[in-house]
Motif scaffolding. Structure first.
Motif, mmCIF file in Angstrom:
data_model
loop_
_atom_site.group_PDB
_atom_site.id
_atom_site.type_symbol
_atom_site.label_atom_id
_atom_site.label_comp_id
_atom_site.label_asym_id
_atom_site.label_seq_id
_atom_site.Cartn_x
_atom_site.Cartn_y
_atom_site.Cartn_z
ATOM 1 N N SER A 34 0.825 -1.204 0.000
ATOM 2 C CA SER A 34 0.000 0.000 0.000
ATOM 3 C C SER A 34 0.860 1.256 0.000
ATOM 4 C CB SER A 34 -0.926 0.000 1.226
ATOM 5 O OG SER A 34 -1.869 -1.043 1.146
ATOM 6 N N ASP A 37 2.323 1.765 -3.451
ATOM 7 C CA ASP A 37 1.315 2.270 -4.379
ATOM 8 C C ASP A 37 1.068 3.761 -4.161
ATOM 9 O OD1 ASP A 37 1.021 -0.257 -5.418
ATOM 10 O OD2 ASP A 37 -0.812 -0.727 -4.308
ATOM 11 N N ILE A 38 1.084 4.176 -2.900
ATOM 12 C CA ILE A 38 0.806 5.580 -2.558
ATOM 13 C C ILE A 38 1.953 6.496 -2.970
ATOM 14 C CG2 ILE A 38 0.527 7.185 -0.611
ATOM 15 C CD1 ILE A 38 -0.940 4.843 0.832
ATOM 16 N N LYS A 82 -6.802 2.178 1.891
ATOM 17 C CA LYS A 82 -6.319 1.136 0.975
ATOM 18 C C LYS A 82 -6.177 -0.233 1.656
ATOM 19 C CE LYS A 82 -3.177 2.007 -2.086
ATOM 20 N NZ LYS A 82 -4.005 1.953 -3.301
#
Length: 244
Positions: A34, A37-38, A82
């Motif tokens: 996560s 991805d961020i 997320k």
């Protein structure tokens, strides 16, 4: 470069512990994905401990370094949007670059919960060790006092794990009976691999009158794992807090 500290709560039922491993899903792996991805970065989280498969946490601490311009306090809400529902970020904040959630830890508190009923539970079954037999709480309380202080806990360590010493200090071991539940709360400067679960397993043996409270000191001095009790299941164990 920023150093971000996270306070994490998670239900460990569906995970093979905290630390990333091959061919299994872990809490660290899910959070790192996560974060990557961020931020678009390849982030690695430093964790305060290596909880085993099925173990839970209310106050796990982790930290990571990032070049992201996202304000540190906003990582909490962004990650929670997320992450799966069994992992929650309770807080995110910027800390000094020198902070290390693992090596700066001064101690931890764990709890372990036993449910003593004739029938197994349906609700809450992942957070307790269901134990049908009656336990002598007086004997358990007497034996628990022997663990307080600084000792060599080699007899209460499973094989595996890299440690320079097996000496640890237990500052508190509290046992409370609440209805059908027996809740153990243990605080120490650090814990060996499966140490808490073996201490609880040994105290259960005391409660069953298979081990005398007077023998705890002998077991500690022996440094012999075979003399201590069994390692109880992971579901009843929860990391409550990490101290710095």
């Amino acid at each position: 470069m920023k150093n971000v500290k996270l306070i994490i709560e998670y239900d460990g039922t569906n995970y093979s512990g905290w630390q990333i491993q091959k061919n299994v899903i872990t809490v660290e792996q899910v959070i790192e994905k996560s974060l990557n991805d961020i931020t678009g970065e390849n982030i690695k989280i430093i964790g305060s401990s290596r909880t085993d498969a099925g173990v839970h946490a209310k106050g796990f601490v982790g930290n990571f370094f990032t070049e992201s311009k996202i304000p540190c306090d906003r990582f909490r809400n962004i990650l929670n949007g997320k992450l799966p529902k069994d992992i929650v970020i309770l807080n995110s904040e910027e800390v000094q670059l020198s902070f290390n959630s693992r090596f700066d830890s001064r101690g931890k508190t764990y709890s372990y919960t036993i449910l003593s009923t004739p029938q197994r539970p349906a609700i809450g079954r992942n957070y307790v060790y269901h134990f049908r037999k009656n336990l002598d709480l007086g004997l358990i309380l007497e034996a628990s006092k022997e663990f307080i202080g600084t000792h060599d806990f080699a007899a209460f360590k499973s094989s595996g794990g890299n440690t320079k010493t097996t000496v640890r200090t237990i500052s508190n071991l509290e046992i409370i009976k609440r209805d059908d539940y027996i809740i153990f709360t243990i605080t120490g400067d650090g814990f060996l691999y499966n140490m808490v679960r073996i201490i609880i397993g040994t105290l259960i043996e005391v409660g069953l009158e298979k081990i005398s409270p007077k023998n705890i000191k002998t077991i500690l001095l022996s440094r012999n794992r075979n003399m201590a009790g069994p390692c109880v299941p992971p579901g009843g164990l929860c990391l409550e807090k990490v101290y710095y």
